[in-house]
Structure formats: C-alpha cells, structure tokens
Design a protein around this motif. Structure first.
Motif, short mmCIF file in Angstrom:
data_model
loop_
_atom_site.label_atom_id
_atom_site.label_comp_id
_atom_site.label_asym_id
_atom_site.label_seq_id
_atom_site.Cartn_x
_atom_site.Cartn_y
_atom_site.Cartn_z
N THR A 18 0.79 -1.33 -0.12
CA THR A 18 0.05 -0.14 -0.08
C THR A 18 0.87 1.18 -0.02
N GLY A 19 0.22 2.45 0.13
CA GLY A 19 0.76 3.52 0.14
C GLY A 19 1.10 4.25 -1.20
N GLU A 20 1.40 5.52 -1.36
CA GLU A 20 1.38 6.32 -2.63
C GLU A 20 2.83 5.88 -3.25
N ARG A 21 3.60 5.55 -2.56
CA ARG A 21 4.95 5.04 -3.03
C ARG A 21 5.17 3.41 -3.07
N ALA A 22 4.13 2.76 -2.86
CA ALA A 22 3.92 1.44 -2.93
C ALA A 22 5.34 1.02 -1.85
N ASP A 23 5.27 1.57 -0.73
CA ASP A 23 6.28 1.11 0.21
C ASP A 23 5.96 0.74 1.47
N ARG A 24 4.52 0.40 1.82
CA ARG A 24 3.95 -0.20 2.88
C ARG A 24 3.38 -1.42 2.79
N VAL A 25 3.16 -2.26 4.01
CA VAL A 25 2.57 -3.43 3.88
C VAL A 25 1.32 -3.44 4.83
N ALA A 26 0.26 -3.86 4.51
CA ALA A 26 -0.82 -4.07 5.56
C ALA A 26 -0.93 -5.49 5.53
N ASP A 27 -0.79 -5.91 6.81
CA ASP A 27 -0.75 -7.37 7.11
C ASP A 27 -2.14 -8.13 7.38
N LEU A 28 -2.45 -9.02 6.22
CA LEU A 28 -3.71 -9.49 6.28
C LEU A 28 -3.79 -10.79 6.96
N ARG A 29 -2.60 -11.46 7.36
CA ARG A 29 -2.66 -12.69 8.32
C ARG A 29 -3.23 -12.20 9.68
N GLY A 30 -2.78 -10.86 10.24
CA GLY A 30 -3.24 -10.68 11.42
C GLY A 30 -4.84 -10.14 11.25
N ILE A 31 -5.39 -9.75 9.98
CA ILE A 31 -6.89 -9.48 9.94
C ILE A 31 -7.58 -10.76 9.96
N PHE A 32 -7.17 -11.65 8.97
CA PHE A 32 -7.98 -12.81 9.02
C PHE A 32 -7.72 -13.91 9.79
N GLY A 33 -6.57 -14.00 10.54
CA GLY A 33 -6.23 -15.05 11.58
C GLY A 33 -6.54 -16.55 10.81
N SER A 34 -7.26 -17.44 11.61
CA SER A 34 -7.21 -18.68 11.19
C SER A 34 -8.39 -19.03 9.91
#
Length: 285
Positions: free
Chosen positions: A18-34
């Motif tokens: 993510t981010g305007e510079r494509a330099d960030r990461v949104a962690d999806l495992r933390g969101i979706f878990g099991s």
C-alpha cells in the motif's frame, strides 16, 4: 491489489502493498487469522474482495523494506510451465510450433523471491534467464472452457524461469534443468485480476545487468492464456494457488552468439508493464 507473501520477525505472513510509493505493507494474516493463514488460503476461501475492503480500513502498516519477501505463492500445489510459446523463441531453438502447448513442471523449492539471489550450482556454468508472466489460479476446476478461463484467475506476477541449460538439454526431458534449487524468480507481488483487463496486452522485458535481452507483448503468445488454462485443466484439476508460467520470448542467453550465461554478481530483471519489476541477483552455491 498488490499481494505479497513475506516473513517478518521470523514469522511467515502475507499482505498487501500500500501507500502512494508502494512502500508499506498491510498485514492480512493479522486481519484474517485462522480463516486464511497464507495467501493461497485467502485465495481459496474467496476472500479477495473482503481483503480489499479490510486494506482500505487498515491503520497499522509495516515498511515494505522491513519484511523479507517470499515467492508470491510459497506453497503452490502445482507450478505448470509452458515452453516454446512465442514464435521468436520457437525459431531460435530450431523447433516447430505444436498444436498443443508444450508443458513441464517446476517444484516450489526451485523458486526464490524478489530481491533474493538466483543460485548458480557447482554442477554447471550454463545458467540462463527466461522472463515470463505467471498466472495464479483463483478458482479451481476441471475441463475449464476457454470462454470461462478468465474467471479462474486470481492475478498475475513476474517470473524468471531460470534454466540450467546443459542439464535441460542432456535428455529429451527438461525436468532436471528446470528444477535446480533456487533458480527461478517469482515476484515481486501478485496483481489481482481486477487491475488487469482480461486479454489486456502486456509488455514483457528482461534485462541482464541493465542490458535489454528480451522484449515481447502477450498478443504474440502462440497459445494464449485461456487456451493454456483449458488445456491444462483437461488432464488435471487446477486448484486455487496453482501457478501457470506462460512462456518466454526469443533472446535467451543460450541462443545468442556467443552464448550469454548468468554468473555470480549479475543482476537480472523481469519487467511487465501491468505488474512491476522482479529483480534478482546471482550467486554461486
């Protein structure tokens, strides 16, 4: 979305760049878990739309530079590669165009991520590049019709089908030369299908140490993407997270005069205009 698999603080995870510079990461495992412990599971569960909504609301993100990327799908059930699928490459190899796609398999251990080194083994000095586009299957199936094939795609990534040529050509079967440990690059991310129109013409370029070695467009594929999916699914079911590597154009190192082999210290890039740039170094094992 640009989806990645990665390791952070020793833990395997996955997320969206993510981010305007494509330099960030949104962690999806933390969101979706099991519900979805890796990217393949997310795709198999049909959660891509839900993931997009979650990313839009995500507050906490990681710097992309702090994670260790993994191959886009670290654990694919199948990696099916299509050979001799651009006319220029068929001609430079002295072969003939076949009615059906020429196929071979790769194993997951033969892959590395974006930013990692491709490994030149001591058994050979003939390590070649092959820039390609990879398809990640989103919805599995058997005997998929060409007309419905696009609906079975989750997204696309860059691929370098690194080949140990003397082992590949030692016999009529290509398995050994295509499966040396850590010779194929897969990354940097998967761009989801919704960002690339079905049938969109993509430009593929391979560079070695900054010099352009291959260039083509996907309208030059002999066996197009729907035909590949239909043909492969005719003899084995495709599953979510399976990978199809669609073929390399002309300009491979083995067919140059003199031949060009990758060596320790080299840098190789595979760029696809609709996806991004896969970059790997080369080191000796």
């Amino acid at each position: 979305m640009k989806l990645i698999s990665y390791q952070h603080n020793g833990i395997d995870s996955y997320g969206a760049v993510t981010g305007e510079r494509a330099d960030r990461v949104a962690d999806l495992r933390g969101i979706f878990g099991s519900r979805a412990t890796d990217l393949k599971a997310l795709i198999a569960a049909g959660l891509l739309d839900e993931a997009a909504a979650a990313i839009a609301k995500a507050d906490a993100t990681l710097p992309l530079g702090e994670v260790q990327l993994l191959p886009v799908i670290p654990n694919p059930g199948k990696i099916v590669c299509v050979g001799l699928n651009y006319g220029e490459h068929v001609r430079e190899t002295g072969r003939e165009i076949t009615e059906k796609p020429t196929l071979f398999l790769r194993v997951a251990e033969s892959q590395v991520a974006h930013g990692e080194d491709i490994v030149l083994p001591p058994e050979s000095s003939k390590l070649d590049y092959e820039g390609e586009i990879a398809i990640v299957i989103g919805r599995g199936g058997r005997r998929i019709a060409e007309a419905d094939a696009w609906n079975h795609i989750a997204g696309y990534a860059c691929y370098n089908d690194g080949s140990i040529r003397d082992w590949q050509t030692a016999t009529p079967q290509w398995t050994a030369g295509k499966n040396f440990w850590r010779t194929g690059g897969f990354g940097p991310w998967m761009v989801t299908r919704d960002e690339i129109a079905d049938g969109q013409v993509m430009t593929l370029v391979t560079r070695l140490n900054g010099q352009e070695m291959q260039r083509t467009t996907t309208d030059k594929l002999i066996h197009g993407i729907p035909r590949q999916i239909a043909h492969i699914s005719a003899f084995m079911p495709l599953a979510a997270g399976d990978v199809i590597v669609t073929g390399t154009p002309g300009g491979v190192g083995a067919k140059r005069t003199p031949p060009v082999w990758m060596k320790a210290g080299d840098s190789v890039e595979v760029e696809v205009d609709a996806i991004g740039v896969l970059r790997n170094g080369v080191r000796v094992e």
